[in-house]
Design an enzyme around this catalytic site. Structure first.
Site, PDB file in Angstrom:
ATOM      1  N   HIS A 108       0.814  -1.212   0.000  1.00 37.07           N
ATOM      2  CA  HIS A 108       0.000   0.000   0.000  1.00 37.07           C
ATOM      3  C   HIS A 108       0.853   1.269   0.000  1.00 37.07           C
ATOM      4  CE1 HIS A 108      -3.718  -2.050  -0.303  1.00 37.07           C
ATOM      5  NE2 HIS A 108      -3.163  -2.990   0.450  1.00 37.07           N
ATOM      6  N   ARG A 121     -10.658   4.068  -3.167  1.00 39.88           N
ATOM      7  CA  ARG A 121     -10.398   3.188  -2.015  1.00 39.88           C
ATOM      8  C   ARG A 121     -10.885   3.880  -0.744  1.00 39.88           C
ATOM      9  NH1 ARG A 121      -5.413   1.966  -5.267  1.00 39.88           N
ATOM     10  NH2 ARG A 121      -5.259  -0.298  -5.451  1.00 39.88           N
ATOM     11  N   ARG A 180     -15.420   2.002  -3.864  1.00 31.65           N
ATOM     12  CA  ARG A 180     -15.305   0.643  -3.345  1.00 31.65           C
ATOM     13  C   ARG A 180     -15.595   0.701  -1.858  1.00 31.65           C
ATOM     14  NH1 ARG A 180      -9.701  -2.490  -3.454  1.00 31.65           N
ATOM     15  NH2 ARG A 180      -9.136  -0.973  -1.867  1.00 31.65           N
ATOM     16  N   GLU A 187     -11.116 -10.329  -7.498  1.00 25.99           N
ATOM     17  CA  GLU A 187      -9.736 -10.336  -7.014  1.00 25.99           C
ATOM     18  C   GLU A 187      -9.412 -11.591  -6.220  1.00 25.99           C
ATOM     19  OE1 GLU A 187      -9.007  -7.020  -4.386  1.00 25.99           O
ATOM     20  OE2 GLU A 187     -11.021  -7.105  -3.541  1.00 25.99           O
ATOM     21  N   ASN A 228      -3.901  -7.091  -8.261  1.00 25.87           N
ATOM     22  CA  ASN A 228      -2.935  -7.136  -7.146  1.00 25.87           C
ATOM     23  C   ASN A 228      -3.239  -8.324  -6.248  1.00 25.87           C
ATOM     24  OD1 ASN A 228      -2.216  -4.693  -8.220  1.00 25.87           O
ATOM     25  ND2 ASN A 228      -3.273  -3.482  -6.670  1.00 25.87           N
ATOM     26  N   ARG A 287       1.800 -10.072  -1.171  1.00 24.69           N
ATOM     27  CA  ARG A 287       2.137  -8.858  -1.917  1.00 24.69           C
ATOM     28  C   ARG A 287       2.980  -7.890  -1.104  1.00 24.69           C
ATOM     29  NH1 ARG A 287      -3.793  -6.032  -2.720  1.00 24.69           N
ATOM     30  NH2 ARG A 287      -2.665  -4.090  -2.976  1.00 24.69           N
TER      31      ARG A 287
END
Ligand code: PEP
Ligand code: MG
Length: 633
Positions: free
Chosen positions: A203, A310, A346, A446, A469, A480
């Protein structure tokens, strides 16, 4: 030249090293003096307590210990295995050490003083004792005690995070930045970011790209080599960090920066033109955003709206969740600023590494990435979810708002979320609040399960947006946030390409538009493959839009489809990557050099060992001391 590090050790031997390598996380060149994120001591209050309050005070101390344990656990879970994890483990053990905690409680009981003061004085005594020890191992533990007591004190004082405040033009150098820290970067006009931990889709990296701050992450031990105000060059396109550059090097990097800026200006010229291929196919290019600051950037770079907002960042770094009213006001303001384009909100994607104090650790389990996170958390913390949905439904009267549900793994989960949406509508109707009833609702694809079952989900939604991602993380089993497995990040792995095609086909059959909003969308290497697979909407960090648009405008759908077919036919991700790179490099050399990022480990290549050039001895050290006096550039 000799200097001392934070613990007073002689570190002359590390100063000659001046060039480190890491993962290119946000393109561009930053040159400026270093600002080290190294949190200092906390201001500690001192006051007496009544004998009758001792129990309560000790209870407060134990609660702070518990919160500290939890925080350390959360940080530890984000770190790769290795030394730093060990440090955190040792800190957790120290928290359970009766020599430390028993002494604090004894001081509260006997001296009748507050827990903060007792904690600080005991910790200082332990630190002093350790720092005077003959054995170096013990001396090093002294700073661990200092860090630990700071954290306990912050918890006692009810503070979550220290705000960082880097000066304009500086390069922020940190071991790690919390998402809240990175958000603070938005307010400061910094010129670069370097961190020790983090991968390309962590992030911090995503935030740096969104804020257009050149960044390199995963730079091992960088905080040991850099001191405040050392000049630092950050090449966020290729993953280089140069510490204390020579005069000649600075001139070289200024020239590189000039060429980068010239290319950016060139592609930005077309920002207002449509992203239409030479054979007339329109590709929708939208922006990803998380902060208000990015909305201006989205418009500036010619976005056709916001494809991914986001919202979880609104929930973070505060003591209480946002109210319905706050959701409503924020969403309305964003819609106004993006008008007439749509904005895709989202719903909150908290959990794993994105934590909010009031839901911290709830149901996260040993493995938070697979635990109660994201939509699962929203379905449990229903009141937070309802408040957000109500705010969004009200705001939808002010512009083309779309709601996107993250982390859907199957039909029942989607239906459960749609039920909560109905509940939000009913509550608003009961309360007589004006709201939209026909808001498009889509899902992020996702989780591999959603991609593989896309045909089942398609009839129930208004749009799909593929989050590569997480899709890559969960399909290829690579964390990640862990740069040690970054070399396995393969967007063109057959398992990924097949899922992209499946979702595109399921969408086409059900007449459901399919977008791709993972970081892959911003990489010019992959533009042809994505569009060629039938995904004609892309959402990315705003500054990537002009480069991708420029590519689309110079291409035909036929050639994109041909390359996508070749990639799909490849035997492995590495083979697909080689072919795609060959074609794109020949056709768009400048776009690949300046756009996107080049620091991605090459799929299929050997396990990357972070090269460290510049081990080259005293000559470099001599030069670096000469350049120490340069001001910000
Ligand atoms: C994704 O997973 O690809 C995505 C876009 O969401 P996030 O990066 O916020 O998890
Ligand atoms: Mg995701």
């Amino acid at each position: 030249m000799t200097t001392e590090d934070r613990e007073g050790r002689d570190v002359a031997e590390v100063r000659p090293r001046h060039r480190l390598e890491g993962i290119a996380a946000s393109p561009g060149i930053g040159i400026g003096p270093a600002y080290i994120v190294d949190r200092g001591r906390v201001q500690v209050p001192r006051y007496s307590i009544e004998r009758g309050d001792v129990r309560e005070e000790i209870g407060r101390f134990r609660e702070a210990l518990r919160a500290t344990q939890e925080q350390l656990e959360a940080i530890k879970s984000r770190l790769p295995h290795g030394e730093h994890r060990q440090i955190l483990k040792a800190q957790q053990m120290m928290l359970r050490d009766p020599d430390l905690t028993g002494d604090v409680e004894a001081r509260i009981r006997e001296d009748l003083i507050n827990a903060e003061w007792a904690m600080m004085t005991v910790a200082r005594d332990v630190e002093r004792m350790l720092s005077e020890a003959a054995d170096e191992v013990f001396r090093e533990r002294s700073s661990d005690v200092a860090h630990l007591s700071n954290r306990v004190l912050l918890n006692l004082l009810g503070k979550t995070d220290d705000e960082i405040d880097p000066p304009a033009g500086s390069v922020v150098v940190a071991f790690d930045l919390s998402p809240a820290d990175t958000a603070a970067l938005a307010r400061a006009d910094v010129t670069g970011l370097v961190t020790e931990v983090g991968g390309r889709t962590s992030h911090s990296a995503i935030m740096a790209r969104s804020l257009e701050i050149p960044a390199v992450v995963g730079v091992e031990d960088v905080t040991e080599y850099v001191r405040t105000n050392d000049m630092v060059v950050v090449d966020g396109t290729h993953g280089h960090v140069v510490i204390r550059p020579t005069r000649d090097e600075i001139e070289h990097w200024q020239e590189v920066r000039r060429r980068y800026d010239a290319f950016e200006d060139e592609v930005q010229r077309d920002h207002a033109l449509p992203a239409t291929t030479l054979d007339g196919v329109h590709v929708v290019l939208r922006a990803n955003a998380a902060l208000d600051e990015e909305i201006a950037s989205a418009s500036f770079h010619g976005a056709d709206g916001i494809g991914l907002y986001r919202t979880e960042y609104v929930f973070m770094g505060r003591d209480a969740p946002p109210t319905e009213e706050e959701h409503y006001r924020r969403a309305k303001a964003i819609l106004r600023r993006m008008a007439p384009h749509p904005v895709t909100f989202r719903t909150f994607d908290l959990g794993a590494d994105k934590v909010a104090a009031y839901v911290r650790g709830r149901g996260a389990g040993e493995n938070p990435a697979l635990g109660v996170r994201s939509l699962r958390l929203a379905l449990r913390e229903r009141h937070l979810f309802v408040a957000q949905l109500k705010g969004l439904l009200r705001a939808a009267l002010h512009g083309p708002l779309r709601i996107m549900l993250p982390f859907v793994s199957g039909l029942e989960e989607l239906e459960a979320a749609l039920e909560v949406l109905d509940e939000a509508k009913s509550e608003l109707a009961r309360e007589g609040m004006a709201h939209a009833t026909d808001v498009p609702v889509g899902i992020m694809v996702e989780v591999p399960a959603a991609a593989l079952a896309a045909d089942r989900l398609a009839p129930e939604v208004d749009f799909f947006s593929i989050g590569t991602n997480d899709l890559i993380q969960y399909t290829l089993a690579i964390d990640r946030e862990n740069d040690d497995v970054g070399y396995l990040y393969e967007p063109l792995h057959p398992a990924i390409l097949r899922q992209l095609r499946m979702v595109a086909e399921a969408g086409a059959r059900a007449n459901v538009p399919v977008s791709l909003c993972g970081e892959m969308a911003a990489d010019p290497r992959y533009t042809w493959v994505i569009v060629g697979l039938g995904i004609h909407e892309l959402s990315m960090h705003p500054s990537a839009i002009p480069v991708v648009k420029n590519i689309v405008r110079q291409s035909t759908l036929a050639e994109m489809e041909a390359l996508a077919a070749e990639a799909l036919a490849a035997r492995s991700g590495a083979e697909a990557e080689r072919r795609v790179l060959e074609v794109m490099q020949a056709r768009f050399p400048e776009h690949l050099e300046h756009g996107g990022v080049d620091g991605l480990p090459r799929p299929g290549g050997p396990v990357p060992v972070r090269a460290r050039s510049g081990d080259d001895g005293a000559g470099e050290a001599g030069q670096s001391s000469e350049t120490g006096g340069y001001g910000a550039m």
